[in-house]
Every structure is written in C-alpha cells, then in structure tokens.
Design a protein around this motif. Sequence first.
Motif, PDB file in Angstrom:
ATOM      1  N   SER A   2      18.011  62.200 -40.147  1.00 54.90           N
ATOM      2  CA  SER A   2      17.672  62.772 -38.978  1.00 54.90           C
ATOM      3  C   SER A   2      17.264  64.187 -38.994  1.00 54.90           C
ATOM      4  O   SER A   2      17.950  64.999 -39.862  1.00 54.90           O
ATOM      5  CB  SER A   2      18.206  62.407 -37.774  1.00 54.90           C
ATOM      6  OG  SER A   2      18.421  61.037 -37.595  1.00 54.90           O
ATOM      7  N   ASN A   3      16.131  64.685 -38.254  1.00 53.18           N
ATOM      8  CA  ASN A   3      16.039  66.160 -38.342  1.00 53.18           C
ATOM      9  C   ASN A   3      15.359  66.593 -36.882  1.00 53.18           C
ATOM     10  O   ASN A   3      14.598  66.084 -36.743  1.00 53.18           O
ATOM     11  CB  ASN A   3      14.986  66.391 -39.329  1.00 53.18           C
ATOM     12  CG  ASN A   3      14.789  68.096 -39.289  1.00 53.18           C
ATOM     13  OD1 ASN A   3      15.198  68.937 -38.473  1.00 53.18           O
ATOM     14  ND2 ASN A   3      14.072  68.513 -40.420  1.00 53.18           N
ATOM     15  N   VAL A   4      16.415  67.089 -36.335  1.00 49.51           N
ATOM     16  CA  VAL A   4      16.035  67.562 -34.881  1.00 49.51           C
ATOM     17  C   VAL A   4      16.069  69.041 -34.667  1.00 49.51           C
ATOM     18  O   VAL A   4      16.588  69.768 -35.408  1.00 49.51           O
ATOM     19  CB  VAL A   4      16.944  66.770 -33.879  1.00 49.51           C
ATOM     20  CG1 VAL A   4      16.960  65.260 -33.870  1.00 49.51           C
ATOM     21  CG2 VAL A   4      18.387  67.345 -33.754  1.00 49.51           C
ATOM     22  N   ALA A   5      15.365  69.603 -33.494  1.00 51.42           N
ATOM     23  CA  ALA A   5      15.545  70.957 -33.162  1.00 51.42           C
ATOM     24  C   ALA A   5      15.655  71.132 -31.792  1.00 51.42           C
ATOM     25  O   ALA A   5      15.404  70.026 -31.111  1.00 51.42           O
ATOM     26  CB  ALA A   5      14.321  71.370 -33.866  1.00 51.42           C
ATOM     27  N   LEU A   6      16.066  72.264 -31.281  1.00 50.21           N
ATOM     28  CA  LEU A   6      16.379  72.617 -30.022  1.00 50.21           C
ATOM     29  C   LEU A   6      15.720  74.061 -30.044  1.00 50.21           C
ATOM     30  O   LEU A   6      16.334  74.945 -30.775  1.00 50.21           O
ATOM     31  CB  LEU A   6      17.743  72.510 -29.662  1.00 50.21           C
ATOM     32  CG  LEU A   6      17.951  72.723 -28.106  1.00 50.21           C
ATOM     33  CD1 LEU A   6      17.761  71.462 -27.511  1.00 50.21           C
ATOM     34  CD2 LEU A   6      19.552  73.096 -27.957  1.00 50.21           C
ATOM     35  N   LYS A   7      15.015  74.319 -28.788  1.00 53.63           N
ATOM     36  CA  LYS A   7      14.568  75.695 -28.410  1.00 53.63           C
ATOM     37  C   LYS A   7      15.168  76.136 -27.242  1.00 53.63           C
ATOM     38  O   LYS A   7      14.697  75.256 -26.198  1.00 53.63           O
ATOM     39  CB  LYS A   7      13.213  75.735 -28.783  1.00 53.63           C
ATOM     40  CG  LYS A   7      12.747  77.185 -28.417  1.00 53.63           C
ATOM     41  CD  LYS A   7      11.169  77.412 -28.885  1.00 53.63           C
ATOM     42  CE  LYS A   7      10.569  78.767 -28.415  1.00 53.63           C
ATOM     43  NZ  LYS A   7      11.285  79.820 -28.284  1.00 53.63           N
ATOM     44  N   TRP A   8      15.364  77.374 -27.035  1.00 57.02           N
ATOM     45  CA  TRP A   8      15.846  77.644 -25.487  1.00 57.02           C
ATOM     46  C   TRP A   8      14.630  78.358 -25.038  1.00 57.02           C
ATOM     47  O   TRP A   8      13.770  79.129 -25.469  1.00 57.02           O
ATOM     48  CB  TRP A   8      16.776  78.898 -25.693  1.00 57.02           C
ATOM     49  CG  TRP A   8      17.317  79.748 -24.496  1.00 57.02           C
ATOM     50  CD1 TRP A   8      17.695  79.154 -23.471  1.00 57.02           C
ATOM     51  CD2 TRP A   8      17.504  81.169 -24.644  1.00 57.02           C
ATOM     52  NE1 TRP A   8      18.187  80.059 -22.642  1.00 57.02           N
ATOM     53  CE2 TRP A   8      17.852  81.290 -23.189  1.00 57.02           C
ATOM     54  CE3 TRP A   8      17.263  82.130 -25.145  1.00 57.02           C
ATOM     55  CZ2 TRP A   8      18.401  82.491 -22.840  1.00 57.02           C
ATOM     56  CZ3 TRP A   8      17.877  83.473 -24.797  1.00 57.02           C
ATOM     57  CH2 TRP A   8      18.071  83.636 -23.578  1.00 57.02           C
ATOM     58  N   GLY A  18      14.084  69.895 -26.674  1.00 52.56           N
ATOM     59  CA  GLY A  18      14.642  69.197 -27.873  1.00 52.56           C
ATOM     60  C   GLY A  18      13.528  68.473 -28.442  1.00 52.56           C
ATOM     61  O   GLY A  18      12.559  68.010 -27.807  1.00 52.56           O
ATOM     62  N   ARG A  19      13.399  68.389 -30.073  1.00 55.25           N
ATOM     63  CA  ARG A  19      12.531  67.551 -30.583  1.00 55.25           C
ATOM     64  C   ARG A  19      13.250  66.701 -31.342  1.00 55.25           C
ATOM     65  O   ARG A  19      14.046  67.352 -32.137  1.00 55.25           O
ATOM     66  CB  ARG A  19      11.595  68.647 -31.458  1.00 55.25           C
ATOM     67  CG  ARG A  19      10.414  67.811 -32.048  1.00 55.25           C
ATOM     68  CD  ARG A  19       9.775  68.528 -33.345  1.00 55.25           C
ATOM     69  NE  ARG A  19      10.483  69.375 -33.909  1.00 55.25           N
ATOM     70  CZ  ARG A  19      11.461  69.034 -35.159  1.00 55.25           C
ATOM     71  NH1 ARG A  19      11.538  67.926 -35.433  1.00 55.25           N
ATOM     72  NH2 ARG A  19      12.083  69.978 -35.759  1.00 55.25           N
ATOM     73  N   ASP A  20      12.944  65.498 -31.395  1.00 46.29           N
ATOM     74  CA  ASP A  20      13.647  64.445 -32.439  1.00 46.29           C
ATOM     75  C   ASP A  20      12.733  64.387 -33.756  1.00 46.29           C
ATOM     76  O   ASP A  20      11.640  64.985 -34.055  1.00 46.29           O
ATOM     77  CB  ASP A  20      13.428  63.087 -31.668  1.00 46.29           C
ATOM     78  CG  ASP A  20      12.272  62.347 -31.445  1.00 46.29           C
ATOM     79  OD1 ASP A  20      11.291  62.854 -31.820  1.00 46.29           O
ATOM     80  OD2 ASP A  20      12.398  61.222 -30.959  1.00 46.29           O
ATOM     81  N   PHE A  22      10.709  62.364 -34.683  1.00 42.15           N
ATOM     82  CA  PHE A  22       9.262  61.888 -34.791  1.00 42.15           C
ATOM     83  C   PHE A  22       8.609  62.748 -34.109  1.00 42.15           C
ATOM     84  O   PHE A  22       7.397  62.393 -33.628  1.00 42.15           O
ATOM     85  CB  PHE A  22       9.355  60.405 -34.270  1.00 42.15           C
ATOM     86  CG  PHE A  22      10.039  59.525 -35.210  1.00 42.15           C
ATOM     87  CD1 PHE A  22       9.478  59.005 -36.165  1.00 42.15           C
ATOM     88  CD2 PHE A  22      11.323  58.923 -34.586  1.00 42.15           C
ATOM     89  CE1 PHE A  22      10.518  58.223 -37.082  1.00 42.15           C
ATOM     90  CE2 PHE A  22      12.038  58.171 -35.409  1.00 42.15           C
ATOM     91  CZ  PHE A  22      11.512  57.573 -36.434  1.00 42.15           C
ATOM     92  N   GLY A  23       9.223  63.880 -33.583  1.00 37.95           N
ATOM     93  CA  GLY A  23       8.269  64.781 -32.618  1.00 37.95           C
ATOM     94  C   GLY A  23       8.285  64.727 -31.151  1.00 37.95           C
ATOM     95  O   GLY A  23       7.715  65.382 -30.616  1.00 37.95           O
ATOM     96  N   HIS A  24       9.111  63.582 -30.862  1.00 34.20           N
ATOM     97  CA  HIS A  24       9.200  63.296 -29.366  1.00 34.20           C
ATOM     98  C   HIS A  24      10.129  64.616 -28.760  1.00 34.20           C
ATOM     99  O   HIS A  24      11.146  65.007 -29.200  1.00 34.20           O
ATOM    100  CB  HIS A  24       9.889  62.343 -29.093  1.00 34.20           C
ATOM    101  CG  HIS A  24       9.213  61.104 -29.573  1.00 34.20           C
ATOM    102  ND1 HIS A  24       9.651  60.264 -30.552  1.00 34.20           N
ATOM    103  CD2 HIS A  24       7.800  60.515 -29.379  1.00 34.20           C
ATOM    104  CE1 HIS A  24       8.825  59.421 -30.907  1.00 34.20           C
ATOM    105  NE2 HIS A  24       7.698  59.585 -30.156  1.00 34.20           N
ATOM    106  N   VAL A  25       9.803  64.981 -27.519  1.00 37.00           N
ATOM    107  CA  VAL A  25      10.412  66.042 -26.823  1.00 37.00           C
ATOM    108  C   VAL A  25      11.139  65.574 -25.741  1.00 37.00           C
ATOM    109  O   VAL A  25      10.905  64.614 -24.741  1.00 37.00           O
ATOM    110  CB  VAL A  25       9.557  67.400 -26.389  1.00 37.00           C
ATOM    111  CG1 VAL A  25       8.790  67.895 -27.925  1.00 37.00           C
ATOM    112  CG2 VAL A  25       8.474  66.832 -25.269  1.00 37.00           C
ATOM    113  N   VAL A  26      12.356  66.365 -25.298  1.00 41.48           N
ATOM    114  CA  VAL A  26      13.243  66.025 -24.091  1.00 41.48           C
ATOM    115  C   VAL A  26      13.762  67.484 -23.630  1.00 41.48           C
ATOM    116  O   VAL A  26      13.811  68.421 -24.382  1.00 41.48           O
ATOM    117  CB  VAL A  26      14.511  64.955 -24.450  1.00 41.48           C
ATOM    118  CG1 VAL A  26      15.446  65.688 -25.719  1.00 41.48           C
ATOM    119  CG2 VAL A  26      14.925  64.657 -23.215  1.00 41.48           C
ATOM    120  N   MET A  27      13.706  67.540 -22.426  1.00 41.23           N
ATOM    121  CA  MET A  27      14.143  68.792 -21.790  1.00 41.23           C
ATOM    122  C   MET A  27      15.741  68.509 -21.372  1.00 41.23           C
ATOM    123  O   MET A  27      16.162  67.497 -20.950  1.00 41.23           O
ATOM    124  CB  MET A  27      13.566  69.231 -20.406  1.00 41.23           C
ATOM    125  CG  MET A  27      12.071  69.358 -20.771  1.00 41.23           C
ATOM    126  SD  MET A  27      11.653  71.027 -21.493  1.00 41.23           S
ATOM    127  CE  MET A  27      12.159  71.979 -20.193  1.00 41.23           C
TER     128      MET A  27
END
Length: 148
Positions: A2-8, A18-20, A22-27
């Motif tokens: 898994s490779n996820v990312a988070l941006k303030w 946040g991005r999972d 697969f490129g899906h995002v969640v706040m």
Amino acid sequence: MSNVALKWTGQGSQMFIGRDSFGHVVMSGSWPNNDNDSWQEWKAIKPSDLLLLSLASCSAYDVVMILGRQRQDLTNLYISVDGQQASEPPYQFTNIHLHYTVEGVDLDPQKVERAIVLSEEKYCSVAATIRGVAELSHSHEIVAANSP
C-alpha cells in the motif's frame, strides 16, 4: 504493498486530504469553529473513526466474499461499530464491537457466523493489526429477505 498519502489543507484548518493506493480521496479532521470562517460548515471524518470504518470495510469485504463462495444468497450487509477509547492521551481504542446485520434468502446461520469469525480471525488485515491492542468482539443478526 500500500502507498497512501496525506496533505494538510493549510493554515487555519485542521483538515487533511488523504489519497489511497488507487487514487481515491477522503477528507479527515474538521474546520475550526470560527464565525469569520466561510468554510465553517465543512466537516470531515474524525481520524480515529477512519480506523473503525477501515475495520468494518475490511471485514465486510471478507464476509461478502466468503458467503458468496458458500453460495449464500446475501442481499444486504450492514455493520455498526462501537469503539471505546481510553480517557487519557493517546485515547487508544480499548474495546471495539462490531454488530453485523446480514440480510439474505435462506441464509445458513452457521455459515454466517463462520464467515464473520474467518474474517475477524484470519483474513482481515485491519483486525489483525488491531488485535492485541484493543479487545475485538462481534454479534450478528440475520434478517430474512423476500425471495425474488
């Protein structure tokens, strides 16, 4: 892997994107309650609730797959999760209870219970990660669906 990312989202907020894998995002987080902030109505998922949602999602995926392989006619699945947290920082979860409402046509109660146990004890990576830190428990009910 898994490779996820988070941006303030920036100063003045407690919001994160946040991005999972697969490129899906969640706040996650929330905007400060400030009368001068035009974004004050925006809300997002509390980070600790994301853990509970991850657990429910992981287990739901397994239960649907297992019951499908067992040729059970599943028509609906609803999981509610109650998480109890410690009263002091870091407020870790101490007890997590999942309640499964399983709907289908002529579901075998033993197969439903077995699917839940297999998910929680063998297949769900989130449950495996949480187990030993928080006590996991579950209950379930079966609701008969009308035959098509």
